[in-house]
Design an enzyme around this catalytic site. Structure first.
Site, PDB file in Angstrom:
ATOM      1  CD  GLU A   9     -65.462 -76.789   7.225  1.00 35.40           C
ATOM      2  OE1 GLU A   9     -64.835 -75.795   6.802  1.00 35.40           O
ATOM      3  OE2 GLU A   9     -66.463 -77.247   6.646  1.00 35.40           O
ATOM      4  CG  ASP A  82     -68.783 -74.905   6.898  1.00 33.97           C
ATOM      5  OD1 ASP A  82     -69.138 -74.883   8.088  1.00 33.97           O
ATOM      6  OD2 ASP A  82     -67.983 -74.087   6.411  1.00 33.97           O
ATOM      7  CG  ASP A  84     -70.095 -76.018   1.700  1.00 30.65           C
ATOM      8  OD1 ASP A  84     -69.416 -76.903   2.261  1.00 30.65           O
ATOM      9  OD2 ASP A  84     -69.735 -74.825   1.664  1.00 30.65           O
ATOM     10  CD  GLU A  86     -63.888 -75.751   0.410  1.00 35.21           C
ATOM     11  OE1 GLU A  86     -62.680 -75.581   0.601  1.00 35.21           O
ATOM     12  OE2 GLU A  86     -64.633 -74.872  -0.045  1.00 35.21           O
ATOM     13  CE1 TYR A 303     -71.386 -72.681   5.603  1.00 34.37           C
ATOM     14  CE2 TYR A 303     -72.414 -73.227   3.513  1.00 34.37           C
ATOM     15  CZ  TYR A 303     -71.285 -73.147   4.309  1.00 34.37           C
ATOM     16  OH  TYR A 303     -70.063 -73.523   3.812  1.00 34.37           O
ATOM     17  NE  ARG A 305     -67.766 -70.025   1.935  1.00 33.56           N
ATOM     18  CZ  ARG A 305     -67.418 -70.003   3.217  1.00 33.56           C
ATOM     19  NH1 ARG A 305     -68.121 -70.720   4.089  1.00 33.56           N
ATOM     20  NH2 ARG A 305     -66.398 -69.294   3.638  1.00 33.56           N
ATOM     21  CG  HIS A 349     -77.045 -74.542   1.631  1.00 32.53           C
ATOM     22  ND1 HIS A 349     -76.049 -74.274   0.730  1.00 32.53           N
ATOM     23  CD2 HIS A 349     -76.678 -75.663   2.295  1.00 32.53           C
ATOM     24  CE1 HIS A 349     -75.104 -75.194   0.840  1.00 32.53           C
ATOM     25  NE2 HIS A 349     -75.461 -76.043   1.780  1.00 32.53           N
TER      26      HIS A 349
END
Length: 693
Positions: A9, A82, A84, A86, A303, A305, A349
């Site tokens: 990203e 990433d 997750d 999103e 990570y 989030r 995570h």
């Protein structure tokens, strides 16, 4: 020639990851999302199964063109966005935009990693997978629901209040939390209470002991009025103060658990004074990679989030080995300090931790900017402490009798610092307590003096960014990736003002919240929003279809919008005419609404463009000079009451002043709910409004 392409990203990751991979790998970035719903329309086909209409985001054409060239050269394409929902959705959008699913001569994989380290990157390449469409669908459902709320309700707000307002699914609930807290604070009536302490001297000791009044033989007593205090003082006259009980014990303070997104934002706010937005921006840099002298570009943390407190076994073993070598085996934790299980937690995570515990704050300090270093140090210390033994205190509790009354003393001394040798939370810092000498049962203490003080109960605290994040997490509103953007949005739209860390609702915020509660009660219902988040989690684990969630949500929203639309059309919102005369053309000026609230404007616009601030009188003379009290706002939009003669008169009050004076001390009274309170905090007089009227 590179025959493998890795697409990430962020451009910041490219350099870090490229360092770990050989010449056969090309690494490039998508710069976040490449496709989204169009801005000009809702972009959801409500007539045909709620299919979203995605378009290429403006400005991303060149990036996609470059990626297409790289795709042509490669045999294998790894989508490494990433880890997750999103990130999964971005990989899917990349696959569609680059038509990777149509390529017959190339292999396309999805890889994910929780940290940007050589081992993690290599491990992910050894276990590639397909795109997880359940996670993609969960993100699509969130995006579609948010778009429906925004594009169906915002035009109504615009029509109702005559300005460019907007509604959001999560931000409206966050605004409601703040408004509800403001109502609690405004309705709060302080209650008087007194404390009483005995300053005692022990024979052979110069240092006095301070004992707190507890009650009597029958139990604890709260002193509410001066008369109650006087009665107790009378009962204490000429009494002997004797030690009735001494208890020695031990208190254990458990090590903290590692940071989640929410707890990192809260602690960074308390300790470092960072906003949630700043915390996430700095954490993103630490995750993506920074240049560390002697180590090259390194991703320093995992990570950022996450709502999980789980730690990878490899990292846990490394941490315990490090602690054993640096602090001694007695400091290494036995077992693991775990967070209470919560159905709302997504355990995909790890917690936020350093990628390499041996990269201590001391080693990286010279390589990091000040704020980056402070945040990394906080994360490193918290994680290290989480793998250490609890702190142990020796405690002493003493009960002192004085006639029929009882006083208590307590003290503690740190006997084993455990995790506190590394990390002490802001709210855990101990006072200068010492153990209480050689007190034994039956000891007689000499009274030096009795000290008393009047106090008043305090209202609930205003939300700060940190406490709002905590409240949102506890209520199940939003997710780790949404806390900071939600708070940033309601501040940017001037629904909420931030002053000295505290969040205050503005007049604009009150109007929006009132309208949302009236016309769209389910949208701003906390339980409803939390249940919706739960359903999105169920979409993510494959047990619920995403279109089922949307289909169940849309009819109720449509009905509420249609109903509000009829009500809005039946209400004519005329400009309120004032007695203020336009000095340019002689017309009576009218009240208008702008982005910052009410203002006065000439009705002769566009011929006459005269405007001036609107000062709403409250019908109360200024307690200082006798002129009119008007409603004013701070630069950030918080309402207060001031004198119209400002700056000549500096009167101001956060509560609406009354025409009544306090019969006890003569100060002006203020309105709070159904009560009138003396503005002099030391006085504490209050009465019902109707009694004075």
């Amino acid at each position: 020639m590179a025959n493998c392409l890795v697409i990430v990203e962020s451009p910041a990751k490219v350099k870090t990851i490229k360092k770990f991979l050989g010449a056969n790998y090309e690494v490039d970035a998508s710069n976040g999302h490449v496709r989204d719903l169009p801005k000009s329309q809702m972009g959801i086909d409500v007539e045909h199964e709620f299919d979203p209409k995605y378009i290429t985001i403006r400005g991303k054409g060149d990036i996609l063109a470059k990626l297409r060239k790289e795709v042509k050269k490669a045999d294998k394409i790894y989508l490494a966005t990433d880890p997750d929902r999103e990130g999964e959705a971005i990989s899917w959008h990349l696959m569609k935009a680059l038509k990777l699913d149509e390529l017959k001569d190339k292999q396309v994989f999805r890889i994910s990693f929780n940290e940007i380290t050589k081992n993690a990157i290599k491990a992910s390449l050894k276990s590639p997978r397909a795109i997880d469409m359940d996670l993609v669908d969960a993100q699509q459902a969130r995006r579609v629901l948010d778009r429906m709320v925004g594009y169906m309700i915002s035009p109504l707000l615009w029509a109702k209040v005559k300005r460019g307002l907007s509604a959001g699914r999560v931000q409206s609930v966050a605004l409601r939390l703040i408004c509800d807290r403001e109502e609690e604070i405004n309705a709060f009536i302080p209650e008087e209470y007194w404390n009483l302490e005995a300053v005692l001297k022990q024979e052979g000791s110069k240092k006095p002991l301070t004992a707190k009044f507890y009650g009597n033989k029958g139990g604890k007593i709260a002193i509410g009025k001066k008369e109650e205090l006087d009665e107790i003082l009378k009962g204490l006259e000429k009494q002997t103060y004797q030690v009735e009980e001494v208890k020695n014990g031990e208190r254990v303070k458990k090590a903290p658990i590692p940071f989640t997104t929410s707890t990192l934002q809260q602690e960074a706010s308390k300790v470092l004074n960072f906003s949630t937005q700043k915390t996430m921006r700095l954490a993103q840099q630490l995750y993506e990679g920074v240049e560390v002298t002697g180590h090259g570009t390194v991703g320093l943390i995992t990570y950022l989030r996450t709502d999980s407190t789980r730690i990878a076994e490899e990292a846990d073993i490394a941490a315990r080995e490090y602690i054993g070598k640096q602090y001694g085996s007695q400091y290494v934790a036995i077992g693991e300090q775990a967070k209470k299980s919560n159905a709302k937690i997504q355990d995909a995570h790890e917690a936020i931790r350093p990628t390499d515990i041996t990269l201590t704050p001391v080693i990286v300090k010279e390589s990091l900017q000040r704020d980056l270093f402070r945040l990394y140090q906080l994360i490193w210390k918290r994680f290290t402490a989480s793998r250490m033994q609890p702190a142990v205190y020796e405690t002493t509790s003493v009960r002192v009798g004085a006639g029929n009354y009882i006083f208590t003393l307590s003290a503690s001394k740190l006997s084993f610092d455990g995790f506190m040798s590394v990390y002490v939370q802001e709210d855990e810092k101990e006072g200068n307590n010492v153990l209480l000498g050689n007190l034994v049962k039956g000891s007689i203490l000499k009274l030096d003096k009795l000290e008393s003080g009047q106090h008043f109960t305090q209202p609930p605290a205003h939300f700060t960014e940190a406490s709002l994040v905590k409240g949102m997490e506890e209520q199940g509103i939003g997710r780790p990736s949404t806390y900071a953007p939600t708070i940033t949005t309601i501040i940017a739209r001037r629904y909420v003002a931030k002053e000295n860390k505290n969040l205050y609702v503005t007049e604009l915020g009150e109007v929006v919240n009132r309208m949302m509660k009236q016309s769209f009660p389910s949208i701003v219902d906390i339980t409803f929003t939390a249940n919706l988040e739960y359903l999105l989690d169920k979409v993510g684990d494959g047990s619920v279809q995403w279109k089922t969630v949307v289909k169940n949500f849309y009819p109720d929203l449509k009905e509420a919008v249609d109903k509000a639309l009829v009500e809005l059309e039946s209400v004519t919102i005329a400009d309120e005419v004032t007695d203020e005369i336009c000095e340019l053309c002689g017309r009576n000026m009218v009240i208008k609404y702008g982005p910052h609230g009410k203002f006065l404007a000439c009705p002769g616009f566009p011929e006459c463009k005269n405007t001036k601030p609107y000062l709403e009188k409250v019908g109360v003379p200024c307690p200082k000079c006798g002129k009119e009290v008007v409603i004013k706002k701070t630069k950030k939009g918080r309402i207060y009451y001031g004198c119209e003669a400002n700056p000549e008169c500096d009167f101001m009050s956060w509560q609406k002043p009354s025409t009544q004076s306090c019969p006890k001390c003569g100060a002006y009274m203020v309105e709070k709910g159904n009560k009138l309170l003396c503005s002099n905090e030391q006085c504490g007089y209050s009465t019902d409004k109707h009694e004075k009227e």
